[in-house]
Motif scaffolding. Structure first.
Motif, short mmCIF file in Angstrom:
data_model
loop_
_atom_site.label_atom_id
_atom_site.label_comp_id
_atom_site.label_asym_id
_atom_site.label_seq_id
_atom_site.Cartn_x
_atom_site.Cartn_y
_atom_site.Cartn_z
N ALA A 167 5.90 -0.61 10.21
CA ALA A 167 4.78 0.59 10.58
C ALA A 167 6.02 1.55 10.46
N LEU A 168 7.04 1.39 11.23
CA LEU A 168 8.14 2.59 11.46
C LEU A 168 8.81 2.66 10.12
N ALA A 185 8.43 6.65 8.47
CA ALA A 185 9.66 7.25 7.97
C ALA A 185 9.61 7.59 6.54
N VAL A 186 9.17 6.75 5.73
CA VAL A 186 9.10 7.25 4.04
C VAL A 186 8.39 8.19 4.04
N ILE A 187 6.91 8.12 4.58
CA ILE A 187 6.03 8.99 4.37
C ILE A 187 6.13 10.35 4.95
N LEU A 211 0.84 -1.17 -0.18
CA LEU A 211 -0.01 -0.02 -0.07
C LEU A 211 0.81 1.37 0.09
N TRP A 212 1.95 1.39 1.11
CA TRP A 212 2.59 2.55 1.10
C TRP A 212 3.55 2.71 -0.10
N LYS A 213 3.98 1.52 -0.87
CA LYS A 213 4.89 1.93 -1.90
C LYS A 213 4.15 2.21 -3.20
N SER A 273 -3.54 10.36 1.04
CA SER A 273 -3.76 9.13 1.45
C SER A 273 -2.30 8.56 2.33
N LEU A 274 -1.34 8.92 2.12
CA LEU A 274 0.04 8.66 2.49
C LEU A 274 -0.16 9.38 4.06
#
Length: 181
Positions: free
Chosen positions: A106-107, A111-113, A69-71, A81-82
């Protein structure tokens, strides 16, 4: 009432979740499983809620879905959304309700977001905790993600030699995973 359902204020929900998780862990996982099954759909709020509950009820499945999802949203630049996903993950990371692997993913996702909106020291702390947790659970995919992110953190700090070392560690885990998969 919210989004054709009922919504509980996040502070109240978090307190209830923590109490239930500590007092009745089996019931907590069963309720989280039911909640994940009920919240299906392609809308961002539905996807976030589904992953949120999977991370505590079925962590192995939850981390796979979280990573995808986050990728995907990061690649498509779905910033709103992010940010919503990051807020939900912040809640989980602060609650200590999930297993090390779920916390580590989750971390990394948070951290990416938050990469461009977080203090460098805090960013590094999050990523180093993720590396430690991924090492404990021996997750090559997660370690590759975490070391790639650590390389970016160190590069942003101007620590280029350390950054290259982190990228080399990521490459080792990618190659190790490729050899077994």
């Amino acid at each position: 009432q919210s989004r054709s359902a009922w919504n509980v204020h996040e502070v109240t929900r978090l307190a209830l979740r923590q109490r239930l998780a500590h007092a009745h862990p089996e019931r907590f996982r069963a309720l989280s499983t039911r909640a994940a099954a009920l919240v299906q759909g392609d809308e961002p709020t539905q996807r976030i809620e589904h992953v949120y509950h999977l991370l505590t009820s079925a962590p192995d499945e939850g981390v796979v879905q979280l990573r995808a999802l986050w990728k995907k949203w990061n690649r498509l630049a779905k910033l709103q959304s992010l940010q919503a996903l990051g807020k939900s993950l912040d809640e989980l990371c602060g609650s200590e309700l999930h297993v090390p692997k779920a916390r580590a993913y989750a971390l990394v996702a948070v951290a990416v977001i938050r990469e461009d909106r977080i203090a460098l020291r805090r960013w590094e702390e999050m990523v180093r905790e993720a590396v430690t947790l991924m090492t404990q659970v021996n997750d090559d995919v997660g370690l590759a993600d975490a070391y790639l992110l650590l390389g970016r953190v160190l590069r942003a700090q101007g620590r280029l030699a350390d950054s290259v070392s982190a990228y080399e560690d990521a490459q080792k885990h990618i190659e190790r995973r490729a050899a077994t998969d």
